[in-house]
Scaffold this active site. Structure first.
Site, PDB file in Angstrom:
ATOM      1  N   ARG A 154     -66.751 -17.976 -18.203  1.00 18.63           N
ATOM      2  CA  ARG A 154     -66.075 -17.386 -17.052  1.00 18.63           C
ATOM      3  C   ARG A 154     -66.096 -15.867 -17.201  1.00 18.63           C
ATOM      4  NH1 ARG A 154     -60.016 -16.224 -16.403  1.00 18.63           N
ATOM      5  NH2 ARG A 154     -59.831 -15.670 -14.215  1.00 18.63           N
TER       6      ARG A 154
ATOM      7  N   HIS B 229     -60.760  -9.537 -10.769  1.00 17.67           N
ATOM      8  CA  HIS B 229     -59.926  -9.501 -11.968  1.00 17.67           C
ATOM      9  C   HIS B 229     -59.444  -8.050 -12.149  1.00 17.67           C
ATOM     10  CE1 HIS B 229     -59.052 -11.840 -15.877  1.00 17.67           C
ATOM     11  NE2 HIS B 229     -58.392 -10.693 -15.980  1.00 17.67           N
TER      12      HIS B 229
ATOM     13  N   GLU C 202     -54.792 -14.104 -11.179  1.00 17.25           N
ATOM     14  CA  GLU C 202     -53.403 -13.687 -11.427  1.00 17.25           C
ATOM     15  C   GLU C 202     -52.855 -12.689 -10.415  1.00 17.25           C
ATOM     16  OE1 GLU C 202     -52.836 -12.442 -15.464  1.00 17.25           O
ATOM     17  OE2 GLU C 202     -53.303 -14.409 -16.272  1.00 17.25           O
TER      18      GLU C 202
ATOM     19  N   ASN D 277     -53.792 -19.880 -16.139  1.00 21.12           N
ATOM     20  CA  ASN D 277     -53.773 -19.034 -17.322  1.00 21.12           C
ATOM     21  C   ASN D 277     -52.420 -19.218 -17.978  1.00 21.12           C
ATOM     22  OD1 ASN D 277     -56.226 -18.158 -16.406  1.00 21.12           O
ATOM     23  ND2 ASN D 277     -55.582 -16.056 -15.954  1.00 21.12           N
TER      24      ASN D 277
ATOM     25  N   TYR E  25     -50.126 -18.560 -21.438  1.00 20.69           N
ATOM     26  CA  TYR E  25     -49.934 -17.909 -22.734  1.00 20.69           C
ATOM     27  C   TYR E  25     -48.618 -18.290 -23.382  1.00 20.69           C
ATOM     28  CZ  TYR E  25     -54.152 -15.323 -21.767  1.00 20.69           C
ATOM     29  OH  TYR E  25     -55.453 -15.016 -21.527  1.00 20.69           O
TER      30      TYR E  25
ATOM     31  N   GLU F  41     -57.595 -19.661 -18.785  1.00 22.43           N
ATOM     32  CA  GLU F  41     -57.318 -18.787 -19.926  1.00 22.43           C
ATOM     33  C   GLU F  41     -56.227 -19.405 -20.784  1.00 22.43           C
ATOM     34  OE1 GLU F  41     -56.348 -14.664 -19.122  1.00 22.43           O
ATOM     35  OE2 GLU F  41     -57.792 -14.568 -17.482  1.00 22.43           O
TER      36      GLU F  41
HETATM   37  C1  GBH Z   1     -54.161 -12.447 -18.789  1.00 24.28           C
HETATM   38  O1  GBH Z   1     -52.971 -12.002 -18.257  1.00 24.28           O
HETATM   39  C2  GBH Z   1     -55.273 -11.686 -18.152  1.00 24.28           C
HETATM   40  O2  GBH Z   1     -55.903 -12.440 -17.120  1.00 24.28           O
HETATM   41  C3  GBH Z   1     -56.291 -11.168 -19.111  1.00 24.28           C
HETATM   42  O3  GBH Z   1     -57.078 -10.210 -18.487  1.00 24.28           O
HETATM   43  C4  GBH Z   1     -55.591 -10.628 -20.339  1.00 24.28           C
HETATM   44  O4  GBH Z   1     -56.463  -9.969 -21.218  1.00 24.28           O
HETATM   45  C5  GBH Z   1     -54.930 -11.773 -21.029  1.00 24.28           C
HETATM   46  O5  GBH Z   1     -54.052 -12.429 -20.162  1.00 24.28           O
HETATM   47  C6  GBH Z   1     -54.136 -11.393 -22.271  1.00 24.28           C
HETATM   48  O6  GBH Z   1     -53.083 -10.550 -21.956  1.00 24.28           O
HETATM   49  O7  GBH Z   1     -43.695 -10.353 -22.386  1.00 24.28           O
HETATM   50  O8  GBH Z   1     -43.261 -12.550 -23.315  1.00 24.28           O
HETATM   51  O9  GBH Z   1     -42.534 -12.020 -21.056  1.00 24.28           O
HETATM   52  C7  GBH Z   1     -51.809 -12.395 -18.923  1.00 24.28           C
HETATM   53  C8  GBH Z   1     -50.582 -12.267 -18.063  1.00 24.28           C
HETATM   54  C9  GBH Z   1     -48.362 -11.544 -17.951  1.00 24.28           C
HETATM   55  C10 GBH Z   1     -48.972 -13.039 -19.719  1.00 24.28           C
HETATM   56  C11 GBH Z   1     -47.177 -11.078 -18.745  1.00 24.28           C
HETATM   57  C12 GBH Z   1     -47.756 -12.630 -20.502  1.00 24.28           C
HETATM   58  C13 GBH Z   1     -45.616 -11.496 -20.409  1.00 24.28           C
HETATM   59  C14 GBH Z   1     -45.074 -12.388 -21.478  1.00 24.28           C
HETATM   60  N1  GBH Z   1     -49.418 -11.966 -18.838  1.00 24.28           N
HETATM   61  N2  GBH Z   1     -46.710 -12.103 -19.655  1.00 24.28           N
HETATM   62  S1  GBH Z   1     -43.524 -11.786 -22.107  1.00 24.28           S
END
Ligand code: GBH
Length: 479
Positions: A83, A127, A172, A307, A309, A373
């Site tokens: 991707r 993006h 996003e 995505n 995390y 992601e």
């Molecule tokens: C993605 O966004 C992006 O698509 C990518 O480009 C980027 O490199 C990758 O993630 C890694 O960052 O501070 O604990 O509340 C991630 C979007 C939004 C995920 C903010 C984490 C905050 C977590 N992010 N969020 S916290």
């Protein structure tokens, strides 16, 4: 002895797509090569104090010039899908109007290399690198930008549509709108909650108009990628089955509405959550939402890109001011991380991915799911020509087990793309945070696959995870 769920062999469905992801501004570099125009990130990186170390994406991984070697590496790792995102200002340096053929040529070459290597190209059209000329005309606060996006989508499809099957419109929109126009920590660095809500709507409209243009042109598979945030109370972080108090449940619902349903409901159900409309009305008014917009946004799509995390942990706290990332979130307290975290400080909670996937399967049953992601930054060390990133292996393995549990529970999950293929420009953090399964030396630009890449290769080859993988003989030993 009993085998706990965490240790079982887990095989994924036939045809499950294994891959990795990147984004144009984070890896390409070549910012002034072959007629690329400036984007809002070129501008933003030059604003003092915005990006760690004053880093920019000018060179990044130089993937623009090294893509052939990079595809060879992908092939060695065994990726079945890659991707990438298309840089709008490479294709249309001024955002609309004159096309830059050299920009399209790059993606043409990349796609051909991928196909020759047996890797399916997954193209994301936006993006976050909006052409600066469009920002100067209002950026995502301007409705016109959504129409410009659809034109751009059509132009890229015309060139690549005969070879690219899977198209992701927007990545996003929450981040682009609320971190870019509300909090100002991402490009273009504006700090207006009203602008953020307008931007969010126009990004959704761009998705809908883009999806319609792609569909009419004959696109095979169309997706929208959202950063979806499981919202938990502190008690649920410790015990997923804990029942929150009425007030905490209310706080969870509010943040879920702002973070997730603001995008999910218009795109997949053609409606706005009621409580969202009340917040938008008092923050930005409703004039930017036109009759018929929901129908445009609610185009039939094939896949929802997820995505994931980490979860967000909230509880009710009367009198708490709004979190600047979530205008309208007065009365909600956000808890800091507890337990294990990544180098970003984000809590590691694989079980929240299972819950998220099952919830999406239940609430939005008509769309296929794809993890576009998932991954983590850790403090990698190169030693003896190797990066022994056991923490990243454990992170990905934990999330794959969580994804598998969701499949067993009935979620229609079609694939998993690790973020990221390469260490790259991590936005606000510049080059100081490494998410890659391939290490990049940002002085020499040399690539070095980490242990996680070798491990991922085995996972792909086996279509899943095996218990006691350390004791399985290698093919050479068996022969
Ligand atoms: C993605 O966004 C992006 O698509 C990518 O480009 C980027 O490199 C990758 O993630 C890694 O960052 O501070 O604990 O509340 C991630 C979007 C939004 C995920 C903010 C984490 C905050 C977590 N992010 N969020 S916290």
């Amino acid at each position: 002895t009993t085998i706990s769920a965490g240790e079982r062999s887990l095989i994924f469905p036939d045809g499950f797509v294994w891959g990795a992801a990147t984004a144009a501004y984070q890896v390409e570099g070549a910012a002034r090569q072959d007629g690329r125009g400036p984007s809002i990130w070129d501008t933003f990186c030059r604003r003092p104090g915005k990006v760690t170390g004053g880093h920019t994406g000018d060179v990044a991984c130089d993937h623009y010039n090294r893509y052939a070697d990079d595809v060879r590496l992908m092939q060695e790792i065994g990726l079945r899908a890659y991707r990438f995102s298309v840089a709008w200002p490479r294709v249309l340096p001024g955002g609309f109007g004159e096309v830059n053929p050299a920009g399209l040529d790059f993606y043409d070459r990349l796609v051909d290399k991928l196909l020759a290597a047996g890797i399916a190209p997954y193209a994301t059209l936006y993006h976050w690198d909006l052409p600066q000329a469009l920002e100067d005309a209002g950026g995502w606060t301007a409705r016109d930008t959504a129409h410009r996006f659809a034109e751009y989508a059509g132009i890229v499809y015309d060139r690549l549509g005969d070879r690219v099957d899977t198209w992701i419109t927007v990545n996003e929109p929450w981040v682009a709108a609320f971190l870019g126009y509300g909090m100002g920590v991402h490009a273009p660095g504006r700090t207006s909650p009203a602008d953020a809500f307008r931007a969010a709507h126009h990004l959704l409209l761009a998705h809908g108009l883009g999806a319609r243009a792609l569909r009419e042109a004959g696109a095979e598979r169309i997706a929208l990628t959202l950063n979806l945030v499981p919202v938990l109370t502190p008690a649920q972080l410790d015990d997923p089955d804990a029942t929150p108090s009425r007030h905490d449940a209310e706080a969870v619902d509010l943040i879920d509405c702002l973070a997730n349903r603001q995008f999910l409901d218009p795109a997949l159900r053609g409606r706005h959550p009621e409580r969202l409309l009340r917040i938008v009305e008092r923050t930005a008014g409703l004039d930017h939402i036109h009759d018929g917009d929901l129908a445009l946004i609610n185009q039939p799509i094939d896949l929802l890109g997820i995505n994931y995390y980490s979860p967000t942990v909230v509880s009710a706290r009367p009198g708490e001011p709004a979190n600047p990332a979530y205008p309208g979130s007065e009365g909600v307290a956000f808890s800091g991380a507890r337990g294990p975290t990544t180098a970003m400080g984000w809590p590691i909670v694989p079980s929240a991915l299972t819950r998220l996937l099952l919830r999406l399967a239940a609430d939005y049953p008509d769309v296929g799911l794809l993890v576009t992601e998932n991954g983590a930054a850790f403090d990698d060390v190169v030693a003896g020509g190797r990066v022994a990133d056991a923490d990243r292996v454990a992170f990905i393995e934990g999330h794959l087990r969580a994804a598998h549990a969701a499949i067993e529970g009935g979620a229609d999950l079609r694939g998993y793309l690790v973020w990221s293929f390469l260490d790259n420009f991590e936005w606000v953090e510049g080059y100081t945070k490494r998410f890659g399964i391939v290490h990049v030396d940002f002085d020499t630009l040399r690539r070095l696959p980490k242990d996680s890449a070798a491990w991922y290769r085995e996972v792909i080859a086996r279509n899943g995870l095996y218990r006691e993988r350390a004791r399985r003989p290698t093919l050479e030993e068996v022969a």
